[in-house]
Design a protein around this motif. Sequence first.
Motif, PDB file in Angstrom:
ATOM      1  N   THR A 111       0.836  -1.191   0.000  1.00 49.58           N
ATOM      2  CA  THR A 111       0.000   0.000   0.000  1.00 49.58           C
ATOM      3  C   THR A 111       0.873   1.244   0.000  1.00 49.58           C
ATOM      4  N   ASN A 112       0.436   2.267  -0.737  1.00 49.91           N
ATOM      5  CA  ASN A 112       1.200   3.519  -0.752  1.00 49.91           C
ATOM      6  C   ASN A 112       1.478   3.998   0.664  1.00 49.91           C
ATOM      7  N   ASN A 113       2.704   4.438   0.875  1.00 54.26           N
ATOM      8  CA  ASN A 113       3.187   4.981   2.149  1.00 54.26           C
ATOM      9  C   ASN A 113       3.264   3.962   3.271  1.00 54.26           C
ATOM     10  N   ALA A 114       3.130   2.664   2.980  1.00 55.25           N
ATOM     11  CA  ALA A 114       3.376   1.658   4.013  1.00 55.25           C
ATOM     12  C   ALA A 114       4.844   1.711   4.412  1.00 55.25           C
ATOM     13  N   LEU A 115       5.709   2.050   3.459  1.00 60.19           N
ATOM     14  CA  LEU A 115       7.117   2.323   3.710  1.00 60.19           C
ATOM     15  C   LEU A 115       7.386   3.696   3.114  1.00 60.19           C
ATOM     16  N   SER A 116       7.935   4.578   3.905  1.00 60.55           N
ATOM     17  CA  SER A 116       8.135   5.962   3.482  1.00 60.55           C
ATOM     18  C   SER A 116       8.954   6.054   2.194  1.00 60.55           C
ATOM     19  N   THR A 117       8.624   7.017   1.371  1.00 54.34           N
ATOM     20  CA  THR A 117       9.393   7.288   0.161  1.00 54.34           C
ATOM     21  C   THR A 117      10.424   8.390   0.379  1.00 54.34           C
ATOM     22  N   ASP A 118      10.683   8.762   1.632  1.00 55.17           N
ATOM     23  CA  ASP A 118      11.723   9.763   1.908  1.00 55.17           C
ATOM     24  C   ASP A 118      13.056   9.268   1.350  1.00 55.17           C
ATOM     25  N   GLY A 119      13.714  10.112   0.594  1.00 51.81           N
ATOM     26  CA  GLY A 119      14.985   9.748  -0.005  1.00 51.81           C
ATOM     27  C   GLY A 119      14.862   9.041  -1.339  1.00 51.81           C
ATOM     28  N   VAL A 120      13.651   9.013  -1.874  1.00 56.96           N
ATOM     29  CA  VAL A 120      13.404   8.385  -3.170  1.00 56.96           C
ATOM     30  C   VAL A 120      12.958   9.471  -4.132  1.00 56.96           C
ATOM     31  N   ARG A 121      13.511   9.470  -5.325  1.00 55.08           N
ATOM     32  CA  ARG A 121      13.082  10.443  -6.347  1.00 55.08           C
ATOM     33  C   ARG A 121      11.687  10.036  -6.815  1.00 55.08           C
ATOM     34  N   ILE A 122      10.707  10.842  -6.514  1.00 50.72           N
ATOM     35  CA  ILE A 122       9.309  10.525  -6.782  1.00 50.72           C
ATOM     36  C   ILE A 122       8.889  11.083  -8.139  1.00 50.72           C
ATOM     37  N   CYS A 123       8.198  10.247  -8.899  1.00 52.36           N
ATOM     38  CA  CYS A 123       7.599  10.710 -10.161  1.00 52.36           C
ATOM     39  C   CYS A 123       6.169  11.170  -9.929  1.00 52.36           C
ATOM     40  N   PHE A 124       5.384  10.341  -9.208  1.00 55.99           N
ATOM     41  CA  PHE A 124       3.977  10.638  -8.950  1.00 55.99           C
ATOM     42  C   PHE A 124       3.687  10.357  -7.479  1.00 55.99           C
ATOM     43  N   THR A 125       3.392  11.382  -6.701  1.00 56.94           N
ATOM     44  CA  THR A 125       3.196  11.200  -5.255  1.00 56.94           C
ATOM     45  C   THR A 125       2.043  10.264  -4.928  1.00 56.94           C
ATOM     46  N   THR A 126       1.061  10.177  -5.788  1.00 57.28           N
ATOM     47  CA  THR A 126      -0.079   9.304  -5.502  1.00 57.28           C
ATOM     48  C   THR A 126       0.151   7.864  -5.948  1.00 57.28           C
ATOM     49  N   LEU A 127       1.213   7.614  -6.701  1.00 52.41           N
ATOM     50  CA  LEU A 127       1.449   6.273  -7.222  1.00 52.41           C
ATOM     51  C   LEU A 127       2.733   5.618  -6.712  1.00 52.41           C
ATOM     52  N   ASP A 128       3.805   6.383  -6.554  1.00 47.16           N
ATOM     53  CA  ASP A 128       5.109   5.797  -6.232  1.00 47.16           C
ATOM     54  C   ASP A 128       5.097   5.084  -4.890  1.00 47.16           C
ATOM     55  N   THR A 129       5.601   3.859  -4.890  1.00 48.72           N
ATOM     56  CA  THR A 129       5.631   3.003  -3.712  1.00 48.72           C
ATOM     57  C   THR A 129       6.956   2.264  -3.679  1.00 48.72           C
ATOM     58  N   VAL A 130       7.602   2.222  -2.521  1.00 47.63           N
ATOM     59  CA  VAL A 130       8.810   1.427  -2.349  1.00 47.63           C
ATOM     60  C   VAL A 130       8.380  -0.016  -2.126  1.00 47.63           C
ATOM     61  N   GLY A 131       9.036  -0.926  -2.809  1.00 47.74           N
ATOM     62  CA  GLY A 131       8.693  -2.336  -2.675  1.00 47.74           C
ATOM     63  C   GLY A 131       9.921  -3.212  -2.728  1.00 47.74           C
ATOM     64  N   PHE A 132       9.688  -4.515  -2.797  1.00 45.53           N
ATOM     65  CA  PHE A 132      10.772  -5.487  -2.687  1.00 45.53           C
ATOM     66  C   PHE A 132      10.736  -6.482  -3.834  1.00 45.53           C
ATOM     67  N   LEU A 133      11.900  -6.999  -4.152  1.00 46.13           N
ATOM     68  CA  LEU A 133      12.062  -8.068  -5.127  1.00 46.13           C
ATOM     69  C   LEU A 133      12.867  -9.182  -4.483  1.00 46.13           C
ATOM     70  N   ALA A 134      12.470 -10.431  -4.721  1.00 48.92           N
ATOM     71  CA  ALA A 134      13.167 -11.566  -4.127  1.00 48.92           C
ATOM     72  C   ALA A 134      12.901 -12.814  -4.957  1.00 48.92           C
ATOM     73  N   ARG A 135      13.662 -13.869  -4.654  1.00 52.85           N
ATOM     74  CA  ARG A 135      13.472 -15.135  -5.353  1.00 52.85           C
ATOM     75  C   ARG A 135      12.496 -16.061  -4.631  1.00 52.85           C
ATOM     76  N   SER A 136      12.043 -15.659  -3.438  1.00 51.94           N
ATOM     77  CA  SER A 136      11.086 -16.506  -2.716  1.00 51.94           C
ATOM     78  C   SER A 136      10.097 -15.642  -1.941  1.00 51.94           C
ATOM     79  N   ILE A 137       8.955 -16.230  -1.668  1.00 52.06           N
ATOM     80  CA  ILE A 137       7.948 -15.549  -0.856  1.00 52.06           C
ATOM     81  C   ILE A 137       8.449 -15.383   0.569  1.00 52.06           C
ATOM     82  N   ASP A 138       9.206 -16.361   1.063  1.00 60.32           N
ATOM     83  CA  ASP A 138       9.763 -16.251   2.415  1.00 60.32           C
ATOM     84  C   ASP A 138      10.668 -15.033   2.539  1.00 60.32           C
ATOM     85  N   ASP A 139      11.457 -14.741   1.501  1.00 58.67           N
ATOM     86  CA  ASP A 139      12.314 -13.557   1.531  1.00 58.67           C
ATOM     87  C   ASP A 139      11.490 -12.273   1.515  1.00 58.67           C
ATOM     88  N   LEU A 140      10.386 -12.277   0.759  1.00 62.14           N
ATOM     89  CA  LEU A 140       9.499 -11.107   0.783  1.00 62.14           C
ATOM     90  C   LEU A 140       8.915 -10.913   2.180  1.00 62.14           C
TER      91      LEU A 140
END
Length: 190
Positions: A111-140
Amino acid sequence: MNTKDIPTTYEFPLYEGRRPNADATGVAILRAAGAPIIGKTAITEFAVPNFGPWSTNPRNPRNPKHTPGGASCGSTAAVADLHVPISLGCQNSGSLIRPASFTDLFALKQTNNALSTDGVRICFTTLDTVGFLARSIDDLQLLADVCKIPSWTIPQTSSRKISRCISTGARCGIRRDWSQQMLCRKPSHF
């Protein structure tokens, strides 16, 4: 994403050599939890898919003739090519989930703003979300726990079903209401 000890350039010559004085929130949380910050990855220029003269456009490690899928392509390629087990990325219109699907990874776009976007170059304040990539669900799940993402857990029964489904080579999706229904399909090819 800003990193205090590694230049952050947005893949644009004007920002070449730019060194922020603080980490982006997601980077700071992972660093405080003891995660080593291995490095930065290439993105498309300003995280907008393009083929301009300045963009490095990383290749898909599953098929170098293809793209890894968009703005978080460097983060995706690093995980898919086994350079790192996890990475951070940003999504505003598929920039996490599309590259994950192109490279057979898992992505979490919360969800947007579940993790702050402070320090991230934002394109769209209503859309940009920090997220994660991993090889397993356990890592996520581990990343969500470390970053204290509210109410993101996979019910145990679903987790077991996902593991069985993945072991057969199928691609899985879980409905938002976490019901016991899952959609699975065999991947056609890479």
